[in-house]
Design a protein around this motif. Structure first.
Motif, PDB file in Angstrom:
ATOM      1  N   ASP A   1       0.834  -1.200   0.000  1.00 26.15           N
ATOM      2  CA  ASP A   1       0.000   0.000   0.000  1.00 26.15           C
ATOM      3  C   ASP A   1       0.869   1.250   0.000  1.00 26.15           C
ATOM      4  O   ASP A   1       1.934   1.285   0.624  1.00 26.15           O
ATOM      5  CB  ASP A   1      -0.906   0.023   1.238  1.00 26.15           C
ATOM      6  CG  ASP A   1      -2.104  -0.897   1.091  1.00 26.15           C
ATOM      7  OD1 ASP A   1      -2.357  -1.339  -0.041  1.00 26.15           O
ATOM      8  OD2 ASP A   1      -2.770  -1.167   2.099  1.00 26.15           O
ATOM      9  N   ILE A   2       0.389   2.267  -0.684  1.00 27.65           N
ATOM     10  CA  ILE A   2       1.058   3.571  -0.668  1.00 27.65           C
ATOM     11  C   ILE A   2       0.278   4.448   0.302  1.00 27.65           C
ATOM     12  O   ILE A   2      -0.898   4.760   0.073  1.00 27.65           O
ATOM     13  CB  ILE A   2       1.108   4.182  -2.080  1.00 27.65           C
ATOM     14  CG1 ILE A   2       1.924   3.276  -3.011  1.00 27.65           C
ATOM     15  CG2 ILE A   2       1.720   5.580  -2.037  1.00 27.65           C
ATOM     16  CD1 ILE A   2       1.899   3.703  -4.461  1.00 27.65           C
ATOM     17  N   ARG A   3       0.928   4.829   1.383  1.00 30.28           N
ATOM     18  CA  ARG A   3       0.249   5.549   2.462  1.00 30.28           C
ATOM     19  C   ARG A   3       1.024   6.815   2.783  1.00 30.28           C
ATOM     20  O   ARG A   3       2.243   6.837   2.730  1.00 30.28           O
ATOM     21  CB  ARG A   3       0.147   4.660   3.709  1.00 30.28           C
ATOM     22  CG  ARG A   3      -0.431   3.291   3.425  1.00 30.28           C
ATOM     23  CD  ARG A   3      -0.191   2.319   4.556  1.00 30.28           C
ATOM     24  NE  ARG A   3      -0.949   2.655   5.736  1.00 30.28           N
ATOM     25  CZ  ARG A   3      -0.473   2.645   6.966  1.00 30.28           C
ATOM     26  NH1 ARG A   3       0.813   2.356   7.187  1.00 30.28           N
ATOM     27  NH2 ARG A   3      -1.238   2.950   7.985  1.00 30.28           N
ATOM     28  N   VAL A   4       0.293   7.854   3.164  1.00 27.64           N
ATOM     29  CA  VAL A   4       0.941   9.116   3.500  1.00 27.64           C
ATOM     30  C   VAL A   4       0.455   9.579   4.873  1.00 27.64           C
ATOM     31  O   VAL A   4      -0.729   9.534   5.184  1.00 27.64           O
ATOM     32  CB  VAL A   4       0.671  10.191   2.419  1.00 27.64           C
ATOM     33  CG1 VAL A   4      -0.807  10.494   2.273  1.00 27.64           C
ATOM     34  CG2 VAL A   4       1.450  11.466   2.721  1.00 27.64           C
ATOM     35  N   GLY A   5       1.410   9.961   5.723  1.00 25.59           N
ATOM     36  CA  GLY A   5       1.098  10.517   7.029  1.00 25.59           C
ATOM     37  C   GLY A   5       1.409  12.007   7.038  1.00 25.59           C
ATOM     38  O   GLY A   5       2.454  12.421   6.532  1.00 25.59           O
ATOM     39  N   VAL A   6       0.502  12.802   7.601  1.00 26.74           N
ATOM     40  CA  VAL A   6       0.651  14.258   7.596  1.00 26.74           C
ATOM     41  C   VAL A   6       0.395  14.794   8.998  1.00 26.74           C
ATOM     42  O   VAL A   6      -0.660  14.538   9.584  1.00 26.74           O
ATOM     43  CB  VAL A   6      -0.331  14.928   6.612  1.00 26.74           C
ATOM     44  CG1 VAL A   6      -0.048  16.413   6.523  1.00 26.74           C
ATOM     45  CG2 VAL A   6      -0.258  14.295   5.243  1.00 26.74           C
TER      46      VAL A   6
ATOM     47  N   ALA B   1       2.296   9.118  -8.924  1.00 27.86           N
ATOM     48  CA  ALA B   1       1.104   9.901  -9.222  1.00 27.86           C
ATOM     49  C   ALA B   1       0.256  10.011  -7.959  1.00 27.86           C
ATOM     50  O   ALA B   1       0.190   9.074  -7.154  1.00 27.86           O
ATOM     51  CB  ALA B   1       0.308   9.242 -10.339  1.00 27.86           C
ATOM     52  N   LEU B   2      -0.412  11.140  -7.765  1.00 28.34           N
ATOM     53  CA  LEU B   2      -1.235  11.328  -6.573  1.00 28.34           C
ATOM     54  C   LEU B   2      -2.357  10.296  -6.497  1.00 28.34           C
ATOM     55  O   LEU B   2      -2.756   9.877  -5.411  1.00 28.34           O
ATOM     56  CB  LEU B   2      -1.821  12.743  -6.560  1.00 28.34           C
ATOM     57  CG  LEU B   2      -0.810  13.885  -6.411  1.00 28.34           C
ATOM     58  CD1 LEU B   2      -1.514  15.230  -6.530  1.00 28.34           C
ATOM     59  CD2 LEU B   2      -0.079  13.789  -5.082  1.00 28.34           C
ATOM     60  N   GLY B   3      -2.844   9.876  -7.647  1.00 26.82           N
ATOM     61  CA  GLY B   3      -3.930   8.904  -7.666  1.00 26.82           C
ATOM     62  C   GLY B   3      -3.531   7.527  -7.191  1.00 26.82           C
ATOM     63  O   GLY B   3      -4.393   6.677  -6.931  1.00 26.82           O
ATOM     64  N   SER B   4      -2.227   7.274  -7.039  1.00 28.24           N
ATOM     65  CA  SER B   4      -1.770   5.956  -6.586  1.00 28.24           C
ATOM     66  C   SER B   4      -1.751   5.834  -5.071  1.00 28.24           C
ATOM     67  O   SER B   4      -1.510   4.747  -4.543  1.00 28.24           O
ATOM     68  CB  SER B   4      -0.372   5.672  -7.144  1.00 28.24           C
ATOM     69  OG  SER B   4       0.578   6.591  -6.597  1.00 28.24           O
ATOM     70  N   ILE B   5      -1.996   6.933  -4.355  1.00 30.85           N
ATOM     71  CA  ILE B   5      -1.996   6.892  -2.885  1.00 30.85           C
ATOM     72  C   ILE B   5      -3.223   6.130  -2.400  1.00 30.85           C
ATOM     73  O   ILE B   5      -4.350   6.407  -2.806  1.00 30.85           O
ATOM     74  CB  ILE B   5      -1.959   8.318  -2.304  1.00 30.85           C
ATOM     75  CG1 ILE B   5      -0.639   9.014  -2.676  1.00 30.85           C
ATOM     76  CG2 ILE B   5      -2.140   8.296  -0.790  1.00 30.85           C
ATOM     77  CD1 ILE B   5      -0.569  10.462  -2.283  1.00 30.85           C
ATOM     78  N   ASP B   6      -3.009   5.145  -1.512  1.00 26.77           N
ATOM     79  CA  ASP B   6      -4.091   4.282  -1.032  1.00 26.77           C
ATOM     80  C   ASP B   6      -4.711   4.758   0.279  1.00 26.77           C
ATOM     81  O   ASP B   6      -5.843   4.381   0.605  1.00 26.77           O
ATOM     82  CB  ASP B   6      -3.564   2.854  -0.818  1.00 26.77           C
ATOM     83  CG  ASP B   6      -3.068   2.224  -2.102  1.00 26.77           C
ATOM     84  OD1 ASP B   6      -3.855   2.148  -3.055  1.00 26.77           O
ATOM     85  OD2 ASP B   6      -1.884   1.830  -2.159  1.00 26.77           O
ATOM     86  N   GLN B   7      -3.980   5.553   1.043  1.00 25.04           N
ATOM     87  CA  GLN B   7      -4.466   5.923   2.368  1.00 25.04           C
ATOM     88  C   GLN B   7      -3.788   7.203   2.833  1.00 25.04           C
ATOM     89  O   GLN B   7      -2.579   7.371   2.660  1.00 25.04           O
ATOM     90  CB  GLN B   7      -4.161   4.780   3.337  1.00 25.04           C
ATOM     91  CG  GLN B   7      -4.933   4.784   4.632  1.00 25.04           C
ATOM     92  CD  GLN B   7      -4.621   3.559   5.463  1.00 25.04           C
ATOM     93  OE1 GLN B   7      -3.659   3.534   6.229  1.00 25.04           O
ATOM     94  NE2 GLN B   7      -5.401   2.505   5.286  1.00 25.04           N
ATOM     95  N   VAL B   8      -4.575   8.111   3.411  1.00 26.82           N
ATOM     96  CA  VAL B   8      -4.052   9.341   4.002  1.00 26.82           C
ATOM     97  C   VAL B   8      -4.348   9.306   5.496  1.00 26.82           C
ATOM     98  O   VAL B   8      -5.486   9.081   5.909  1.00 26.82           O
ATOM     99  CB  VAL B   8      -4.685  10.600   3.371  1.00 26.82           C
ATOM    100  CG1 VAL B   8      -4.175  11.857   4.072  1.00 26.82           C
ATOM    101  CG2 VAL B   8      -4.385  10.670   1.880  1.00 26.82           C
ATOM    102  N   ILE B   9      -3.305   9.505   6.316  1.00 26.40           N
ATOM    103  CA  ILE B   9      -3.457   9.514   7.772  1.00 26.40           C
ATOM    104  C   ILE B   9      -3.017  10.880   8.286  1.00 26.40           C
ATOM    105  O   ILE B   9      -1.922  11.346   7.976  1.00 26.40           O
ATOM    106  CB  ILE B   9      -2.613   8.400   8.419  1.00 26.40           C
ATOM    107  CG1 ILE B   9      -3.042   7.037   7.858  1.00 26.40           C
ATOM    108  CG2 ILE B   9      -2.767   8.419   9.932  1.00 26.40           C
ATOM    109  CD1 ILE B   9      -2.122   5.921   8.255  1.00 26.40           C
ATOM    110  N   HIS B  10      -3.859  11.506   9.069  1.00 26.56           N
ATOM    111  CA  HIS B  10      -3.653  12.905   9.431  1.00 26.56           C
ATOM    112  C   HIS B  10      -3.745  13.080  10.951  1.00 26.56           C
ATOM    113  O   HIS B  10      -4.546  12.431  11.619  1.00 26.56           O
ATOM    114  CB  HIS B  10      -4.723  13.745   8.729  1.00 26.56           C
ATOM    115  CG  HIS B  10      -4.687  15.199   9.035  1.00 26.56           C
ATOM    116  ND1 HIS B  10      -3.525  15.900   9.315  1.00 26.56           N
ATOM    117  CD2 HIS B  10      -5.684  16.119   9.097  1.00 26.56           C
ATOM    118  CE1 HIS B  10      -3.816  17.174   9.535  1.00 26.56           C
ATOM    119  NE2 HIS B  10      -5.117  17.322   9.416  1.00 26.56           N
ATOM    120  N   GLY B  11      -2.898  13.931  11.476  1.00 22.13           N
ATOM    121  CA  GLY B  11      -2.982  14.358  12.868  1.00 22.13           C
ATOM    122  C   GLY B  11      -2.969  15.871  12.898  1.00 22.13           C
ATOM    123  O   GLY B  11      -2.310  16.510  12.077  1.00 22.13           O
TER     124      GLY B  11
END
Length: 690
Positions: A5-10, A57-67
């Motif tokens: 999975d491609i995941r991003v934490g912010v 590509a931005l569309g390949s991100i599977d999950q965004v996790i935010h705090g």
């Protein structure tokens, strides 16, 4: 989730917004200055930047996790909804009377925090539940209708409902909420039997009020964020890190935003706990220092210490007891105003003070050249040679030494003397906070290993270890954006709570089992939203005390159906926990259970164990630099080494400076540094390095 999975934490902080993008090729990270007027814009900018670095590509991100600190900031700055509070007749002023404790005994001009709801906006009803859920005074429908009309005439944006003993029987709260929703479906309504169904009316009322106060603002922000992500091309589901250290769906966060109070700092504690497990450490002091604050947390047996209450919006910012106590699961940590942007000043008695005011990202420290003119911790580190003005944040933010000197002059000292005083004051404040935190928890700090992260911590951690007598320090890879990386390592979890008072010697197993069954169903319903079939575990905690005591301690109990024969098991568990905290038990006093907490969470994968390197070949040196070594009280010549050259077993004797884009690690003269197999830096006290 899977490894592919491609995941991003912010993580949005007071100065920087940190982004960590996890993809099959590794981890891409970046820092951007926080945008106060449009916080979601900094998130989008950071995600785009990290995706470009990874070639994704931005569309390949599977999950965004935010705090986010949005909830905390809204409560501190009193930027919430116009709110009405409904409670039982006779309890209108509970939130103003507080606990009646005097937190600053000798201050004759003591400033108490004002309630979020002014008295004229607090309404009462003639109803009453008993502590066992029995109806002592039924609800009058005509009185409810009259109150609903007054609420509508008042033009309120949100309503909080907190009735006496509603944790034991919620029918009156639900009836009032239904009556309001029937005539005003758009009104934001929070009820205490959902938000905080626990004993003690003060924290329960505070919690439901805080939730209702910020709910419209948080719901609007999260909706805006999700829409902007979609417009940018990120179609992934969004999850939020709650203050207890787990992930919840963005929809749950919008309904119960009070659970987001410490979401950003909790990510840092998870980050440190992951490295504690990988390095086989059971006693760790987590040290997270960013641009605005520093956070210290105890991590034992691979898990951060947690609590079920938290104090927010303190009038004496770092004085325990001066804020509003809310009941929500939270990673327990000490927070002080000691970040890179913390402002230094001289008080009326000529004493140097640092914080809690911060230059934040706007205007920022004087050396940023963005309009700041007051001396800060970052300015002091620059003046002491600990920062490279040409290579700060990978060269993205050039630093102006002359402006730091001008700012330092306002302290009435020579620039280097002022800078030394500022950094020593900050380091001693942090060391003292760490000492107090460990002593309060019955621990000996010298036996802990420090794990330091955040943009500012690697600059100060070695000096902090000198003050605390700690001989081992770990700087993990990605330390500059540690909280954002921690988001990616967090489990999906939810803590369900219930107030169910019982004496242990009169333990009612049937009632407890029925409550625990309902709590587990509630928790699993929330976890299943994001767990995607992942295996889960359940943790059961009872809050217990001796009869007559005013507060409880958490006691972990086995999660199973109880029988009357479990009284001895529960009593022994309480005595073990009490003895650990206080050194002894009290013979002859009965024991009580007040509240139950049940947490369901996904099971984290086993951490890959790291083989510790304590020595090795000398690393490649880029050049010599000088910095002021506070322990020696003099400027020393240090070796500058690129973080990328600190491969496993590569070693540098202090004094040294390890440089990377997102932070700088200062190795003082009394320590050496060795690269580890997972990319960490291990700093060891020289006399303990044999």
């Amino acid at each position: 989730m899977t490894k592919t999975d491609i995941r991003v934490g912010v993580d949005i902080g007071g100065t920087f917004t940190d982004v960590a993008l996890q993809h099959p090729g590794g981890l891409s990270t970046c820092k951007v200055l926080t945008n106060y007027s449009q916080p979601e814009q900094a998130i989008l900018d950071g995600i785009v930047k990290a995706a470009d670095q990874a070639g994704l590509a931005l569309g390949s991100i599977d999950q965004v996790i935010h705090g986010t600190t949005l909830v905390t900031n809204a409560l501190i700055e009193r930027r919430g909804a116009k709110l009405a509070f409904i409670t039982t007749e006779g309890f209108r002023d509970v939130i103003e009377m507080r606990s009646e404790n005097r937190f600053e005994q000798y201050d004759l001009n003591l400033s108490l925090p004002k309630p979020l709801v002014p008295r004229q906006d607090r309404f009462t009803l003639n109803e009453r539940m008993g502590p066992k859920g029995e109806v002592l005074l039924p609800l009058d429908p005509a009185e409810v209708d009259s109150l609903v009309a007054r609420i509508l005439d008042g033009g309120y944006e949100a309503v909080a409902i907190g009735l006496m003993h509603s944790y034991a029987n919620d029918t009156h709260e639900v009836a009032i909420a239904d009556a309001l929703r029937k005539v005003a479906p758009e009104l934001s309504i929070s009820i205490s039997s959902v938000i905080s169904p626990q004993m003690r009316e003060l924290p329960r009322f505070n919690t439901v009020i805080a939730n209702a106060y910020v709910q419209p603002k948080v719901a609007d922000y999260l909706s805006r964020l999700v829409n902007r992500l979609r417009e940018t091309g990120v179609n992934a589901p969004v999850f939020m890190l709650h203050s207890g250290g787990g992930l919840i769906a963005v929809e749950t966060a919008a309904e119960q935003p009070v659970r987001l109070l410490e979401s950003g700092p909790a990510g840092g504690a998870i980050f440190a706990a992951d490295f504690a497990r990988a390095h086989g450490l059971d006693k760790v002091l987590s040290f997270d220092m960013g641009g605005t604050t520093a956070k210290i947390c105890l991590i034992e047996d691979g898990a951060p210490k947690t609590a079920n209450t938290f104090e927010v919006a303190r009038t004496y910012r770092f004085k325990k007891g001066s804020g509003m106590t809310v009941s929500t699961p939270v990673v327990e940590m000490v927070e002080i105003g000691a970040g890179g942007g913390s402002i230094a000043s001289v008080d009326a008695m000529g004493r140097l003070q640092v914080g809690p005011r911060s230059a934040a990202s706007e205007p920022g420290p004087a050396c940023y050249g963005r309009g700041g003119t007051e001396p800060t911790v970052t300015d002091s580190n620059l003046l002491l040679g600990r920062l490279d003005p040409e290579n700060f944040a990978g060269g993205a933010i050039p630093l102006h030494l002359d402006r730091s000197e001008e700012a330092a002059a306002k302290l009435g000292l020579a620039p280097q003397d002022a800078a030394f005083g500022v950094t020593e004051m900050v380091d001693e404040n942090m060391a003292n906070a760490a000492r107090v935190h460990t002593v309060e928890n019955g621990r000996d700090i010298e036996h802990f290993t420090m794990i330091a992260f955040g943009g500012g911590a690697p600059l100060h951690a070695c000096r902090l270890c000198e003050k605390l007598g700690i001989s081992a320090l770990i700087i993990p890879p990605g330390a500059g954006v540690g909280s954002a990386i921690g988001f990616l390592k967090a489990p999906f979890s939810y803590e369900s709570t219930r107030g169910l008072f019982q004496r242990v010697d009169a333990f009612d197993a049937t009632a407890v089992n029925a409550a625990l069954e309902d709590m587990e169903k509630e928790a699993r319903a929330f976890v299943d939203e994001g767990a995607r079939g992942a295996p889960t575990k359940t943790r059961l905690t009872a809050l217990m005390r001796y009869s007559g005591q005013g507060w409880e301690i958490p006691v972990v109990l086995p999660h199973r159906a109880f029988t009357a024969g479990d009284v001895d098991v529960i009593q022994t568990a309480f005595e073990d926990a009490y003895r650990t905290l206080f050194g002894r038990i009290i013979e002859g006093l009965p024991v009580e259970i007040t509240n139950w907490l049940l947490t369901v969470s996904t099971i984290l994968p086993e951490a890959d164990q790291v083989v510790r390197h304590k020595a090795g070949a000398s690393a490649n040196v880029l050049r010599d630099r000088t910095f002021f070594d506070a322990a020696l009280r003099k400027t020393v010549t240090a070796q500058e080494v690129a973080r990328s050259d600190m491969t496993p077993g590569q070693m540098v004797q202090g004094p040294a400076i390890i440089v990377e884009n997102e932070t700088t690690t200062i190795v003082t003269s009394g320590y050496s540094v060795v690269g580890q197999g997972d990319g960490s830096l291990l700093l060891l006290k020289k006399d303990a390095n044999a």
